[in-house]
Write a protein that holds these residues in place. Structure first.
Motif, short mmCIF file in Angstrom:
data_model
loop_
_atom_site.label_atom_id
_atom_site.label_comp_id
_atom_site.label_asym_id
_atom_site.label_seq_id
_atom_site.Cartn_x
_atom_site.Cartn_y
_atom_site.Cartn_z
N ILE A 108 -5.61 6.94 -0.07
CA ILE A 108 -4.74 8.04 -0.50
C ILE A 108 -5.43 9.37 -0.24
CG2 ILE A 108 -3.45 6.72 -2.22
CD1 ILE A 108 -5.29 7.84 -4.33
N ASN A 109 -4.63 10.38 -0.11
CA ASN A 109 -5.18 11.68 0.28
C ASN A 109 -4.33 12.81 -0.26
OD1 ASN A 109 -4.90 13.91 2.80
ND2 ASN A 109 -6.95 13.39 2.11
N SER A 119 -0.53 11.82 0.53
CA SER A 119 -0.19 10.72 1.45
C SER A 119 -0.87 9.44 1.00
CB SER A 119 -0.60 11.07 2.88
OG SER A 119 -2.00 11.24 2.96
N ARG A 138 -1.71 5.35 2.64
CA ARG A 138 -1.60 4.33 3.68
C ARG A 138 -1.94 2.99 3.05
NH1 ARG A 138 -4.70 6.18 9.03
NH2 ARG A 138 -6.34 6.53 7.50
N PHE A 141 4.24 11.44 -8.49
CA PHE A 141 4.14 12.09 -9.79
C PHE A 141 2.88 12.95 -9.83
CE2 PHE A 141 6.56 8.23 -10.30
CZ PHE A 141 7.59 8.58 -11.15
N ARG A 182 4.90 14.47 -13.95
CA ARG A 182 6.23 14.92 -13.54
C ARG A 182 6.56 14.31 -12.18
NH1 ARG A 182 8.31 17.08 -18.13
NH2 ARG A 182 6.87 18.60 -19.06
N VAL A 228 -3.80 15.81 -10.95
CA VAL A 228 -3.87 14.36 -10.74
C VAL A 228 -2.50 13.91 -10.24
CG1 VAL A 228 -4.32 12.14 -11.83
CG2 VAL A 228 -5.54 14.18 -12.58
N TYR A 229 -2.51 12.99 -9.33
CA TYR A 229 -1.21 12.52 -8.83
C TYR A 229 -1.19 11.01 -8.76
CZ TYR A 229 -3.58 11.85 -4.32
OH TYR A 229 -4.43 11.45 -3.34
N ARG A 230 0.00 10.50 -8.75
CA ARG A 230 0.21 9.06 -8.63
C ARG A 230 1.40 8.82 -7.72
NH1 ARG A 230 -0.53 6.80 -14.83
NH2 ARG A 230 -2.71 7.43 -15.05
N VAL A 231 1.31 7.74 -7.00
CA VAL A 231 2.44 7.34 -6.16
C VAL A 231 2.78 5.90 -6.52
CG1 VAL A 231 0.87 6.79 -4.25
CG2 VAL A 231 3.32 7.03 -3.82
N CYS A 232 4.03 5.64 -6.69
CA CYS A 232 4.49 4.31 -7.11
C CYS A 232 5.48 3.78 -6.09
CB CYS A 232 5.15 4.39 -8.48
SG CYS A 232 5.51 2.78 -9.20
N LEU A 233 5.35 2.50 -5.76
CA LEU A 233 6.21 1.88 -4.75
C LEU A 233 6.67 0.51 -5.22
CD1 LEU A 233 3.29 2.85 -3.19
CD2 LEU A 233 4.91 2.92 -1.33
N ASN A 234 7.81 0.12 -4.71
CA ASN A 234 8.29 -1.25 -4.87
C ASN A 234 8.66 -1.79 -3.49
OD1 ASN A 234 9.66 -0.06 -7.83
ND2 ASN A 234 8.25 -1.76 -7.83
N CYS A 262 9.12 0.87 -10.58
CA CYS A 262 8.56 2.22 -10.68
C CYS A 262 9.39 3.08 -11.63
CB CYS A 262 8.55 2.90 -9.31
SG CYS A 262 7.34 2.22 -8.17
N PRO A 263 8.75 3.99 -12.32
CA PRO A 263 9.52 4.92 -13.16
C PRO A 263 10.35 5.84 -12.28
CG PRO A 263 7.23 5.56 -13.09
CD PRO A 263 7.31 4.23 -12.40
#
Lengths: 272, 245
Positions: B140-141, B153, B155, B172, B182, B211-217, B233-234
């Motif tokens: 992640i970047n 991003s 990968r 988020f 958010r 801080v960030y987060r990425v969520c996937l299904n 994912c939310p």
């Protein structure tokens, strides 16, 4: 500035918050990765508070109304964003874009015949010129402009181009995308037309925004049904946003103009 | 079934000492005293590590004994049953060492897989089922593009099983020291090549440090990782229990 360059991600546990999330149980865990970043936060303009205030103002006005803002970060918001309205003369900007795209595709510059149509169509909102432009570019070209600008509520007018269906969201998006949609060689010309409209038709946003802002706009009216619309692009150095205000069923033209002017004044009350 | 490496190489274990939890009796058991002779074969095996990142290798080691004596020269077969677990198939073979030990190295499952070791010619003499959890590889970047614009991003290296359909990636962000993430953007993933998925989003950072987060299904979600990470994912902002960052 690079923050954390391809830092290794780790699955994270998500914890739902009753007041915020409204999804899943507290133990729900999803495929999620996280990291830390750095950046330069920018407060969008107009602010969310200003947009909310404009919404309240609009809700106090008579008739059917909607407005949309694409803020300086390209985010869309407003009230009754996708409610359908007839464009009236606002559609002439789509015709202008379609015409300039046609010239570009034909590798042509503007000649006297072109400007004899485009200038009056925008400057004094000449309907005959608009009809001639429509006949030249064709409905498909206007529809393509709608697609390219990301419109979702566009429908061609039945019987007359002024009855073209649109929404505030569509038109705000169009004006935000003008720089991308208008061929580069014609962009200055288009900006000149949209910022130099005849004073008698420069009601609503321009008197509020100028001289602090450069205002590129188009008004539209079907007075017999109390319909008064306006779409505007406001620019300052490094700051651009767009407004679209649509009203229908206004008791008078001056009332419609005041409604649009009021929305603009509320949005622009605080300078960036 | 797709494996990232050729069949496992075989190395005899000098002191095969399977993890206690992995030890299991084989098919044969001690018969009543009235019957003769008593045969007690035990095929014990363990896998190390039990959870691996996509592209990583695991080792299966164990020992075959008969009446507590190592059985040398016996052929054992490593079998695998990869997600969605439709059945075992032979993956590699090895001969047991003098003490009955055996090792399969370089086993590279591309998705969650169950393994077992079976004594050739005696299908009822089998080890316990060994589960390997395969996590996607992740990079992640975050890159600032200028005022109000930071590109996030991700990968992901993952199994090619389950196809390459695009999925939504929800991004988020939270200012450091706050608790509420958010929802900043929802974008679509795209597959750069089979088994390599990419997603990005350009967001307005909530603060200089965040801080960030990425969520996937993704479609392959159930084929990889612990089942506990297969939740949805939310779709809205959410709060975490501790301040972030």
């Amino acid at each position: 500035m690079w923050a954390e360059r391809f830092r290794r991600g780790r699955p994270l546990m998500l914890v739902a918050c009753a007041g915020l999330a409204g999804w899943g149980p507290a133990s729900a865990v999803a495929l999620e990765y996280g990291g830390e970043g750095r950046g330069i936060p920018v407060v969008p303009y107009p602010s969310a508070d200003a947009i909310a205030a404009a919404s309240r103002y609009l809700d106090g006005r008579a008739g059917r109304t909607s407005f949309a803002v694409v803020n300086s970060l390209g985010q869309l918001s407003g009230v009754r964003l996708r409610e359908h309205f007839e464009t009236a003369s606002v559609v002439k900007v789509m015709m202008l874009v379609a015409y300039l795209q046609m010239l570009s595709a034909q590798h042509r510059g503007l000649d006297a015949a072109d400007t004899s149509l485009l200038y009056p169509m925008i400057h004094v909102s000449d309907n005959n010129a608009a009809s001639a432009v429509t006949a030249i570019v064709g409905g498909a070209a206007v529809a393509r402009v709608a697609r390219e600008s990301g419109m979702s509520d566009y429908a061609p007018g039945v019987g007359w181009w002024a009855y073209t269906q649109t929404s505030a969201a569509d038109q705000a998006r169009l004006f935000f995308a003008l720089e991308r949609l208008v061929p580069r060689r014609f962009y200055a010309y288009a900006r000149g037309l949209l910022s130099g409209i005849e004073p008698s038709q420069s009601w609503g946003v321009p008197p509020v925004g100028r001289p602090r802002w450069q205002v590129f706009f188009k008004t539209g009216a079907l007075p017999e049904q109390g319909l008064f619309n306006e779409v505007a692009r406001l620019e300052r150095p490094r700051l651009t946003f767009t407004i679209a205000v649509f009203t229908d069923g206004d008791p008078s033209m001056s009332y419609g103009e005041q409604t649009i002017e009021g929305v603009a004044a509320t949005l622009l009350a605080r300078s960036p | 079934m797709i494996w990232l490496a050729p069949a496992a190489t075989v190395i005899a274990l000098a002191s095969a000492a399977p993890a206690p939890s992995a030890l299991v009796a084989g098919a044969s058991s001690t018969p009543p005293a009235s019957e003769a002779p008593a045969i007690t074969r035990v095929l014990g095996a363990s896998v190390t590590p039990g959870e691996v990142t996509y592209g990583g290798a695991v080792t299966v080691a164990g020992r075959l004994t008969d009446a507590n004596q190592g059985m040398s020269g016996a052929e054992v077969v490593l079998q695998a049953d990869a997600y969605p677990f439709h059945g075992f198939a032979a993956l590699a073979r090895a001969a047991t060492a003098a003490d009955g030990g055996f090792t399969f190295t370089g086993v590279r499952p591309d998705r969650n897989t169950r393994l077992r070791v079976v004594l050739e010619g005696s299908p009822t003499t089998t080890s316990a089922q060994l589960s390997v959890t395969v996590d996607p590889s992740v990079a992640i970047n975050a890159r600032s593009l200028g005022p109000g614009r930071t590109r996030l991003s991700i990968r992901l290296g993952h199994t090619v099983h389950a196809g390459s359909a695009s999925a939504s990636a929800s991004w988020f962000v939270a200012a450091r020291g706050t608790r509420v993430f958010r929802l900043a953007a929802v974008t679509q993933t795209r597959e750069l090549s089979p088994g390599l998925t990419y997603a990005s989003a350009t967001i307005n950072p909530p603060s200089k440090r965040f801080v960030y987060r990425v969520c996937l299904n993704p479609a392959w979600e159930h084929a990889m990782g612990p089942p506990a990470t297969h939740g949805r994912c939310p779709r809205r902002d959410y709060e975490v229990r501790r301040d972030v960052g």
